[in-house]
Design an enzyme around this catalytic site. Sequence first.
Site, PDB file in Angstrom:
ATOM      1  N   GLU A  42      -9.583  -5.188   4.924  1.00  0.00           N
ATOM      2  CA  GLU A  42     -10.068  -5.308   3.544  1.00  0.00           C
ATOM      3  C   GLU A  42      -9.094  -6.084   2.668  1.00  0.00           C
ATOM      4  OE1 GLU A  42     -12.938  -4.737   2.362  1.00  0.00           O
ATOM      5  OE2 GLU A  42     -13.751  -3.769   4.142  1.00  0.00           O
ATOM      6  N   TYR A 125     -13.289  -1.449  -5.351  1.00  0.00           N
ATOM      7  CA  TYR A 125     -14.048  -1.966  -4.203  1.00  0.00           C
ATOM      8  C   TYR A 125     -13.388  -1.562  -2.869  1.00  0.00           C
ATOM      9  CZ  TYR A 125     -15.173  -5.014  -0.425  1.00  0.00           C
ATOM     10  OH  TYR A 125     -15.498  -5.444   0.823  1.00  0.00           O
ATOM     11  N   ASP A 143     -19.112  -5.694  -4.379  1.00  0.00           N
ATOM     12  CA  ASP A 143     -18.412  -6.981  -4.280  1.00  0.00           C
ATOM     13  C   ASP A 143     -19.393  -8.103  -4.613  1.00  0.00           C
ATOM     14  OD1 ASP A 143     -20.051  -7.105  -2.093  1.00  0.00           O
ATOM     15  OD2 ASP A 143     -18.506  -7.818  -0.704  1.00  0.00           O
TER      16      ASP A 143
END
Length: 354
Positions: A42, A125, A143
């Site tokens: 991520e 997020y 996102d």
Amino acid sequence: MKEVDNKNQFFRKQLLDWNAEHNHRDMPWKGEKDPYKIWLSEIILQQTRVEQGLAYYNRFIKTFPTVHHLAKAPDNTVFKLWEGLGYYTRCKNLIASAKYISVELKGKFPDKYEDILALKGIGPYTAAAIGSFAFNLPHAVVDGNVFRVLARYFGIETATDTTEGKKLFTNLANELLDKKTPGIYNQALMDFGAVICKPQQPLCHECPLQKTCTAYQHDLINVLPVKEKTIIKKPRWLYYFIVEHNGNVYVRKRTGKDVWQNLYEFFLVENEKELSLKEIEKLTVLKKAIGKIQFELIDISKIYKQVLSHQIIYGQFIKVKILSELEIDGFEIVGKKKLKTLPFPKLINSYLEE
Ligand code: SF4
């Protein structure tokens, strides 16, 4: 109200059915349950395209198989591996969080949303992504893909980059979230945005949502999602002097708040506008910095360019040889071998590689 519920339910069901039957998007971290690996993927993908991020992810996992390996590595080694990904604050935060998890938390990754969010470099997020993928926590990811799919399907014209827009989309995304399988649902929505409801030329003819999609029905696909601000990129002109003595060169680590923090560079002069070749050849600033020491101009490179999110950087490299060693404040002198191990910004690497 009932109509809204029906539309939400329809959206959720169609999305999960599409995911189960047609989603063939394969990525090494998909289905991964190890929060460390999910976290790495991520962070790497925060401002990077999947195609580019993939190789970096594999290299990081190979070099640092656990959070302890990452935490123990010298900062320069991590920055070197990160080289080319840009947005170096991500890397700095990655190192800080790895040390915190490894030492303070004894290697146990936090498993509560608020604790994940409290880690350096993690916003809502990423916390939702790690929380839902690794621990099945019911938090929706929001996102660019999610903004786009929701804006188009529900016909939302509120700008996604405003406080109001962020709140609206986050609330809607959380309402839509399948609370039983949040990880699968979140991944499905992101994949759907990447594969079907793409930014350009979405595949509406294959889309299971087409009949009830507001953007499709009202010809708004190219209008939605709406953004308020368009970023104006500021140009900068950097002139790097590669000062060489006996095959060694002067380098320093960038500090301060500017771009490329913690990366290395050569002796730098920044100018407000482009300098002509004649102006460069005068080497006035360099002369000031090195005093009376004799030097020889070896080469002036072509202009290199690197585009960042808020600026366009133009760089030129001027190679000079000095005839006796000198001390320049804040600089160290390194040989070719060490030079190869230091992390540099992409602009400088493009020059070095040539
Ligand atoms: Fe996106 Fe087209 Fe599907 Fe609407 S119909 S959700 S615009 S792919």
